[in-house]
Write an enzyme that holds these catalytic residues in place. Structure first.
Site, PDB file in Angstrom:
ATOM      1  N   TRP A 139       0.825  -1.214   0.000  1.00 25.70           N
ATOM      2  CA  TRP A 139       0.000   0.000   0.000  1.00 25.70           C
ATOM      3  C   TRP A 139       0.856   1.260   0.000  1.00 25.70           C
ATOM      4  CZ3 TRP A 139      -0.377   4.179   3.241  1.00 25.70           C
ATOM      5  CH2 TRP A 139      -1.478   5.016   3.077  1.00 25.70           C
ATOM      6  N   ASP A 158      -6.195  -3.168  -1.106  1.00 22.14           N
ATOM      7  CA  ASP A 158      -6.434  -3.359   0.322  1.00 22.14           C
ATOM      8  C   ASP A 158      -6.689  -2.039   1.046  1.00 22.14           C
ATOM      9  OD1 ASP A 158      -3.873  -2.381   0.026  1.00 22.14           O
ATOM     10  OD2 ASP A 158      -2.985  -3.689   1.547  1.00 22.14           O
ATOM     11  N   ASP A 159      -6.949  -0.990   0.294  1.00 19.62           N
ATOM     12  CA  ASP A 159      -7.204   0.319   0.883  1.00 19.62           C
ATOM     13  C   ASP A 159      -8.643   0.371   1.405  1.00 19.62           C
ATOM     14  OD1 ASP A 159      -6.142   3.387   0.795  1.00 19.62           O
ATOM     15  OD2 ASP A 159      -8.293   3.295   0.436  1.00 19.62           O
ATOM     16  N   PHE A 160      -8.803   0.713   2.668  1.00 19.10           N
ATOM     17  CA  PHE A 160     -10.124   0.717   3.300  1.00 19.10           C
ATOM     18  C   PHE A 160     -11.093   1.647   2.570  1.00 19.10           C
ATOM     19  CE2 PHE A 160     -13.183   2.510   6.325  1.00 19.10           C
ATOM     20  CZ  PHE A 160     -13.790   1.354   6.798  1.00 19.10           C
TER      21      PHE A 160
END
Length: 211
Positions: A139, A158-160
């Protein structure tokens, strides 16, 4: 990244379907603002400062860090010469201090490339090289690729914010997994960076509402 590229990207995403067209119409023109003047070393340290924090908290840490060096970003040598307690007072955790010191050492050794060298490297090569640094994951390197190197086809799966943005965008009951987002995003290539920019903004607007 110039205005023509942003326009081409926006038109491409709009043509993907009515949902993308509606999101883009609601959010408005893409105003993506990279910081291409920064060296990868600086960009990585800034990204570490913001890890798992709200933007305001990250801003405060960076402001306090710069105040140590007369409001200029420290060189790797300067950073390595700074006392642990001084960095801790900026708001860095012990783990983050270890990480940024590792970045500084990497900049001196050549593991963290200069901007001109990084520009010549393909995405995956640069990611694989930099995740060798302790505390640096995919990330963090993807933030470097997006905001410093201006790569147009990056989506941090995988970034919220992206995952939650996509959930709301598609009105899903559950957020998709990282692997699912990565596969879904292939349809947005070669403009996944701009798709990311719009997905980051889905939670901030009510899609379909008047501007």
């Amino acid at each position: 990244m110039n205005a023509l590229q942003l326009q081409q990207a926006t038109e491409f995403l709009t043509d993907l379907g009515a949902d993308w067209a509606q999101l883009i119409a609601t959010v408005g023109p893409c105003t993506f603002e990279p910081k291409p003047e920064r060296e990868p070393y600086e960009a990585l340290i800034r990204a570490v400062a913001y890890q798992q924090l709200h933007a305001n908290a990250g801003n405060a840490i960076i402001k306090r860090l710069l105040s140590i060096y007369e409001d200029k970003f420290p060189s790797p040598v300067q950073l390595l010469g700074t006392e642990f307690d001084a960095l801790r007072a900026c708001g860095f955790s012990a783990r983050k201090i270890e990480t940024i010191q590792g970045i500084a050492q990497g900049a001196i050794s050549g593991l963290v490339p200069f901007r001109t060298d990084a520009d010549a490297m393909i995405d995956e090569t640069l990611i694989n090289q930099l995740v060798a640094l302790k505390g640096i994951g995919r990330w963090t390197v993807e933030m470097l690729l997006i905001f410093t190197l201006e790569r147009m086809d990056i989506l941090p799966a995988d970034d919220f914010g992206i995952v939650e943005g996509y959930k709301r965008f598609k009105r899903l009951d559950a957020a998709p997994k990282q692997k699912e987002i990565a596969e879904i995003s292939l349809a947005w290539s070669p403009y996944r960076t701009i798709a990311s920019w719009y997905l980051w903004r889905v939670p901030k607007v009510k899609v379909g509402s008047p501007k």
